[in-house]
Design a protein around this motif. Structure first.
Motif, PDB file in Angstrom:
ATOM      1  N   PHE A  18      -3.498 -35.628   0.971  1.00 54.78           N
ATOM      2  CA  PHE A  18      -4.180 -34.372   1.294  1.00 54.78           C
ATOM      3  C   PHE A  18      -3.578 -33.702   2.527  1.00 54.78           C
ATOM      4  O   PHE A  18      -3.541 -32.470   2.613  1.00 54.78           O
ATOM      5  CB  PHE A  18      -5.686 -34.617   1.480  1.00 54.78           C
ATOM      6  CG  PHE A  18      -6.418 -34.831   0.187  1.00 54.78           C
ATOM      7  CD1 PHE A  18      -6.611 -33.780  -0.695  1.00 54.78           C
ATOM      8  CD2 PHE A  18      -6.893 -36.083  -0.163  1.00 54.78           C
ATOM      9  CE1 PHE A  18      -7.277 -33.964  -1.898  1.00 54.78           C
ATOM     10  CE2 PHE A  18      -7.562 -36.287  -1.362  1.00 54.78           C
ATOM     11  CZ  PHE A  18      -7.745 -35.227  -2.238  1.00 54.78           C
ATOM     12  N   ILE A  19      -3.106 -34.500   3.484  1.00 58.47           N
ATOM     13  CA  ILE A  19      -2.410 -33.917   4.640  1.00 58.47           C
ATOM     14  C   ILE A  19      -1.137 -33.216   4.185  1.00 58.47           C
ATOM     15  O   ILE A  19      -0.812 -32.110   4.650  1.00 58.47           O
ATOM     16  CB  ILE A  19      -2.083 -35.022   5.676  1.00 58.47           C
ATOM     17  CG1 ILE A  19      -3.357 -35.532   6.329  1.00 58.47           C
ATOM     18  CG2 ILE A  19      -1.125 -34.481   6.748  1.00 58.47           C
ATOM     19  CD1 ILE A  19      -3.143 -36.720   7.263  1.00 58.47           C
ATOM     20  N   LYS A  22      -1.654 -29.752   2.667  1.00 56.82           N
ATOM     21  CA  LYS A  22      -1.885 -28.688   3.658  1.00 56.82           C
ATOM     22  C   LYS A  22      -0.579 -28.184   4.263  1.00 56.82           C
ATOM     23  O   LYS A  22      -0.523 -27.080   4.796  1.00 56.82           O
ATOM     24  CB  LYS A  22      -2.799 -29.204   4.769  1.00 56.82           C
ATOM     25  CG  LYS A  22      -4.217 -29.506   4.301  1.00 56.82           C
ATOM     26  CD  LYS A  22      -5.059 -30.022   5.453  1.00 56.82           C
ATOM     27  CE  LYS A  22      -6.476 -30.340   4.997  1.00 56.82           C
ATOM     28  NZ  LYS A  22      -7.324 -30.864   6.113  1.00 56.82           N
ATOM     29  N   LYS A  23       0.487 -29.015   4.197  1.00 52.14           N
ATOM     30  CA  LYS A  23       1.760 -28.657   4.819  1.00 52.14           C
ATOM     31  C   LYS A  23       2.673 -27.872   3.877  1.00 52.14           C
ATOM     32  O   LYS A  23       3.742 -27.420   4.290  1.00 52.14           O
ATOM     33  CB  LYS A  23       2.492 -29.925   5.276  1.00 52.14           C
ATOM     34  CG  LYS A  23       1.718 -30.781   6.275  1.00 52.14           C
ATOM     35  CD  LYS A  23       1.603 -30.107   7.623  1.00 52.14           C
ATOM     36  CE  LYS A  23       0.891 -31.027   8.620  1.00 52.14           C
ATOM     37  NZ  LYS A  23       0.773 -30.396   9.951  1.00 52.14           N
TER      38      LYS A  23
END
Length: 229
Positions: A18-19, A22-23
């Motif tokens: 999930f990180i 976002k990127k």
């Protein structure tokens, strides 16, 4: 232990997935990266299938006592290989920025030096192994010492291949060659274990490992002469 390991790995993978989402800066697809990713998936799959084949065959043919002896004999040499793997980016920085021909030339020039250093490490490792095993595992696992020393005696053609397999091939996105190497390595190793372990016991397992590493050494050092997959 299994639940803790699987649970921790799964949770961290989900978090970082999930990180990563976002990127993402755009929705463009790079076909070369996707193709390389497929090769990496198959490399990981073959590794998952075959990584413990030696332990399974030793347990089946010889039993758990011999498996414990073999595992201890393999610990120090394999830790040394992991150390070499983690040092590749320090010793050979910027491989990914070089063209295939340039990167091959860099490794060809340093191969002799790597072999010389590896021979020195082999000798030191073989001499220190008895003291380290007795210190860590005690007298009850002294049977592992000659096997560990034999593996260390031939570690000199394992270490020089690490910058190629763990540095050059991933840096140049040589997915096809990485997959070939994985498949050939594990199939040869499996065949050798299947033949030699029933005949020679733990010595057969050690000889299988040494012969398989010798194949990798020949295959990878010859591949330095060829920049094509």
């Amino acid at each position: 232990i299994i639940a803790a390991l699987v649970g921790a790995s799964s949770i961290m993978n989900i978090i970082f997935y999930f990180i990563t989402l976002k990127k993402i800066g755009n929705d463009k697809n790079d076909e070369d990266v996707i193709k390389y990713g497929r090769y990496l998936t198959f490399v990981g799959l073959t590794t998952t299938i075959f990584i413990n084949v030696d332990k399974l065959l030793i347990t089946y043919f010889l039993g758990f006592k011999e498996l414990a002896i073999y595992s201890i004999a393999m610990i120090l040499p394999r830790q040394l290989k992991l150390l070499a793997k983690s040092s590749v980016s320090i010793i050979f920085p910027g491989l990914a920025a070089l063209g295939k021909e340039q990167a091959h030339n860099v490794l060809r020039k340093r191969l002799k030096h790597l072999i010389i250093v590896s021979i020195v490490i082999s000798i030191i490792g073989a001499l220190l192994t008895p003291y380290v095993i007795r210190l860590i595992y005690g007298q009850q696992y002294e049977e592992a010492i000659p096997y560990a020393q034999l593996i260390f005696a031939f570690i000199w053609f394992v270490i020089p291949t690490v910058p190629i397999s763990e540095g050059l091939l991933p840096a140049q996105k040589r997915g096809k060659k990485m997959l070939k190497l994985n498949i050939y390595t594990y199939l040869i190793y499996f065949a050798l274990l299947l033949i030699l372990v029933p005949m020679y016991g733990l010595m057969g397992a050690v000889i299988s490992y040494i012969l398989d590493r010798l194949f990798i050494f020949v295959y990878l050092t010859r591949s330095l002469k060829n920049t094509k997959d």
